[in-house]
Design an enzyme around this catalytic site. Structure first.
Site, PDB file in Angstrom:
ATOM      1  N   ASP A  50      -3.523 -16.072  12.205  1.00  0.00           N
ATOM      2  CA  ASP A  50      -4.370 -14.939  11.858  1.00  0.00           C
ATOM      3  C   ASP A  50      -4.157 -14.628  10.376  1.00  0.00           C
ATOM      4  OD1 ASP A  50      -4.514 -15.039  14.634  1.00  0.00           O
ATOM      5  OD2 ASP A  50      -4.599 -12.865  14.867  1.00  0.00           O
ATOM      6  N   LYS A 107     -12.662 -11.408  17.420  1.00  0.00           N
ATOM      7  CA  LYS A 107     -11.469 -10.722  17.921  1.00  0.00           C
ATOM      8  C   LYS A 107     -11.371  -9.322  17.327  1.00  0.00           C
ATOM      9  CE  LYS A 107      -6.394 -10.866  17.865  1.00  0.00           C
ATOM     10  NZ  LYS A 107      -5.192 -11.606  17.417  1.00  0.00           N
ATOM     11  N   LYS A 120     -12.024 -11.736  12.892  1.00  0.00           N
ATOM     12  CA  LYS A 120     -11.238 -10.663  13.504  1.00  0.00           C
ATOM     13  C   LYS A 120     -11.419  -9.396  12.691  1.00  0.00           C
ATOM     14  CE  LYS A 120      -6.289  -9.695  14.275  1.00  0.00           C
ATOM     15  NZ  LYS A 120      -4.926 -10.264  14.263  1.00  0.00           N
TER      16      LYS A 120
END
Lengths: 345, 482
Positions: A178, A281, A245
């Site tokens: 991430d 996400k 995300k």
């Protein structure tokens, strides 16, 4: 309780995915989308600023309307299990220890002791230096290890440092990375810089024997406008993100339903344009099963059924799992239990 | 591939009691009609008979008008505005308190989805009473001269598409200004008006201030023609509106007419596209398109026409059509067999005249009156479906090349009730709004209703305004400075 949701296994999780593209294919897809082969700063700017605008009032209204869907009984049971299978169970504290991470993984392996039908979360998400511990703890359970990297959460470090951070995490066994984008560069219009950063991190992810999936954190709370959210989503997808995300969870506001709706529209349009399906996400601030189900409704009605899959939709959360488990128990027994009937990690 | 099948989430109908038969509400009492005639009102989603409702003839209407006159002269007219306001606030609060009951009854009688009745109709109706309650003691300062006076008795005839909301639009300003009311609801949807009568008794509104006479066209005609009626307010079809205008021409009666529409919803190539799609959907599929200000003509800039239509079709695939009592239903039943026949006729004409028909793929219930969301492309301004009000879930898509062409096409209609503009360019919104001949112009939204905002039409869409400060003017005679 019946469940049609299966726990992600290591076989299925690496199915057909944008991650399977080579760097050259990503660049070629991007060039085809923006219509210029050199992907210049000016070309990127023209393309991103030419995307349709987002009307905030309208987007908020649409999200609010999606939130009024009434999900009951069998549909709720299904949605709760799907939610669990989509969670990236997260601990991102400065005070994280080996013990804390092991405990988190244990919770992921056995979310509901004594109920084998309960699915497992998709992944545990930890800081890079905790990957070794997490990797060892998940063993062969099929639970992924996601690591935040690139000088998370601010991202304010030189590229070498951010790449080294990523390399460490991948080398330690993270199968999902991430990363945060450089919001300063984005807000000052240096789109090419953000693009290059993402491409470079992606390359590092692909150096590993088994390529790590790349989730690109936009930190939408700092991007401020929905127009920026849409542009950043496209920029990340053009650079080869496997997932986009919302947030690090360290900035308020973190994930919101309208921002997630805008990102779902972006991945839907990106699939229509390129044939590449990118995941979404939302992370931070999703604490209740009720909220999670609203997100699933949005996924279903905005992006489509193809995203109702842990390969394409995740929740970044720490406290969501227990609320979902309580709701799950309520459906099974007909009565609400209480916080002592779910485990703390 | 997993599927998210929303389980049925039906609203309970146990919250409302429906009597087997209803009388007329005159002078604070439910009374029999003189003729004893009645009509049946049915649930359009199931064709189940809900109740027998009395039909008022001329003598019943006369009784109602006399009661209204007495109440106006003796009680309601002389009452200080601040006192009238208390009654209006009480009505508003009771509507909010009993909102579920009203929403469920509206769905049963009208066929609209509970989501809309619950989230739009009933709260907006209550909001109108709250809003006009606030005006009741401020009329001297509203810009209508000192001490403006009410007309007296208002005869009001309302349609079946928003039975409770239209009732609120009519009754709230009439009462705030000191008029009394004889109201005739539509023959297919009288039940919420009769429940409202029950609410008025609960609010202890003085007898005769509001009278409700049910029946069909003849009853409405009797209300309009009655010599004791000082002011006529009508919402409904242009054909009936014209008849009313002729009927009262040469009399001292004042009138406001809110009639049909064929609104243009104009999408420019720089529009916020996802929100525009939502706006198009809300513009024409809200209340099954049975909205006088529905955005039934989509004017889309040629450069994005294909993309907009593709996205629209994809979006329509997610609309849920079916049981209106299900909280997840987006599109409910058509109000009556007659209306369904009209929609069917006009869509047939669209096909015959060469437009390309596309209908959303959805299973429709066996019983009841249903019409799947439908989009016509390749529509030209000469087609009937581009000119006549369909009043159903049918969208006609036309294209334009320049802003001037958009204005010309949008204004090329006998109607002028509403219009929509979708663009990110603020200056274009202002320039367009200035040129569009429509009573309401929405920018980057559609079908929004607010009690503070005046609503009404140009040309064959009628005259007079409802809502806002302008809505007071329709119920007042200006005070003289002499």
């Amino acid at each position: 309780m019946t469940s049609t949701v299966t726990t992600p296994s290591s076989e299925s999780a690496h199915g057909p995915h944008p991650a399977d593209r080579t760097g050259d294919q990503v660049a070629a897809d991007a060039a085809a989308v923006i219509g210029t082969a050199d992907l210049s700063e000016a070309g990127l700017r023209r393309f991103l600023q030419g995307l349709p605008g987002v009307d905030r009032v309208g987007a908020d209204g649409r999200a609010a309307q999606l939130g009024t869907r009434s999900i009951k009984t069998s549909a709720k049971a299904w949605a709760l299990d799907l939610t669990i299978s989509m969670i990236d169970l997260t601990t991102l504290e400065g005070a994280d220890t080996d013990g804390k991470v092991r405990s988190l993984v244990a919770k992921a392996r056995t979310p509901e002791p004594g109920d084998a039908t309960c699915p497992r979360p998709a992944a545990v998400c930890v800081y890079g230096d905790m990957v070794t511990v997490a990797r060892e703890a998940v063993g062969t359970s099929g639970i992924h290890v996601a690591a935040v990297a690139t000088a998370f959460p601010s991202g304010r470090a030189g590229r070498d440092v951010r790449l080294a951070d990523t390399r460490d995490a991948v080398a330690a066994g993270a199968d999902e990375i991430d990363m945060v984008i450089d919001r300063g560069a984005f807000l000052s219009g240096r789109y090419r810089k953000v693009y290059d950063d993402i491409v470079a991190v992606r390359e590092v992810c692909h150096e590993a024997e088994r390529p790590a999936h790349l989730k690109v954190i936009l930190e939408t709370g700092e991007l401020a406008t929905y127009d920026n959210v849409r542009r950043a989503s496209w920029l990340a997808m053009l650079a080869g993100a496997d997932f986009i995300k919302t947030s690090t969870g360290k900035v308020s506001p973190a994930a919101t339903l309208p921002v997630t709706v805008v990102m779902l529209e972006a991945v839907r349009d990106f699939l229509a344009t390129t044939g590449v399906q990118v995941g979404v996400k939302p992370a931070g601030g999703i604490r209740t099963a009720k909220d999670a189900i609203k997100y699933l409704v949005a996924v279903n009605e905005v992006a489509g059924e193809a995203w109702l899959d842990p390969d394409y939709f995740r929740f970044g959360a720490s406290s969501l799992l227990n609320d979902v488990l309580l709701q799950r128990q309520k459906l099974a027994t007909g009565a609400y239990s209480g916080p002592d009937y779910v485990t703390i990690d | 591939m997993p599927r998210f099948e929303y389980a049925p989430a039906p609203e309970s109908r146990a919250v409302v009691d429906i009597a087997s038969s209803y009388g007329l509400f005159i002078d604070g009492e439910f009374v029999e009609s003189a003729s004893g005639g009645s009509l049946k009102t049915i649930n359009p989603a199931t064709e189940e008979s809900l109740a027998d409702v009395a039909v008022a003839d001329e003598s019943d209407v006369d009784r109602a008008v006399r009661a209204a006159r007495r109440a106006q002269e003796k009680v309601w007219g002389p009452m200080p505005g601040a006192e009238r306001a208390k009654y209006l606030f009480r009505i508003a609060r009771l509507l909010a308190e009993r909102s579920r009951e009203f929403a469920v009854l509206e769905v049963l009688d009208n066929g609209k989805p509970i989501r809309e009745a619950r989230d739009v109709d009933v709260p907006t109706a209550a909001a109108h009473f709250f809003y006009y309650a606030g005006w009741a003691d401020k009329l001297d300062h509203a810009g209508f001269g000192p001490s403006p006076r009410p007309h007296g008795v208002a005869g009001q005839v309302i349609p079946w598409n928003f039975p409770l909301l239209m009732l609120a639009w009519k009754i709230a300003p009439a009462l705030a200004t000191g008029n009394t009311v004889v109201l005739k609801p539509a023959e297919t949807t009288p039940l919420t008006a009769l429940l409202f009568a029950d609410l008025l008794r609960q609010a202890e509104l003085p007898p005769g201030v509001v009278n409700i006479v049910t029946g069909a066209g003849a009853t409405g005609a009797a209300v309009v023609a009655h010599p004791g009626v000082d002011k006529v307010a009508f919402t409904g079809s242009t054909a009936v509106g014209k008849r009313i205008a002729k009927e009262i021409a040469g009399t001292r009666k004042h009138a406001t007419l809110e009639l049909g529409g064929k609104a243009a919803n104009i999408v420019f190539d720089d529009a916020p596209i996802d929100q525009a799609i939502e706006g198009i959907v809300n513009g024409i599929f809200f209340n099954q398109g049975q909205v006088c200000c529905a955005g039934s003509r989509l004017l889309v800039q040629e450069s994005v026409a294909e993309e907009v239509v593709d996205r629209l079709k994809a979006r329509l695939g997610t609309l849920r059509v079916g049981d209106p009592m299900d909280k997840n239903t987006d599109v409910g039943a058509i109000n009556s067999a007659a209306q369904l026949a009209r929609i069917t006729d006009l869509t047939k004409a669209g096909e015959e005249e060469g437009a390309v028909r596309w209908t959303a793929d959805c299973a429709l219930p066996e019983q009841g009156f249903w019409f799947a969301p439908t989009v016509f492309t390749d529509v030209s301004a000469a087609h009937r479906i581009a000119r006549e009000e369909i009043f159903g879930p049918v969208l006609s898509v036309l294209t334009f090349r320049t802003p001037a062409e958009a204005v010309a096409k949008a204004n090329n209609t006998p109607y002028g009730l509403s219009a929509g503009i979708w663009t990110e360019k603020g200056s274009r919104i202002l320039a367009m709004a200035d040129k569009l001949r429509a009573g309401v112009v929405w920018a980057n939204t559609f079908n929004r209703f607010d009690p503070t905002s005046p609503f009404g039409g140009y040309k064959e869409s009628g005259y007079g305004r409802e809502g806002g400060r302008h809505g007071l003017a329709s119920y007042l005679i200006e005070g003289s400075t002499r």
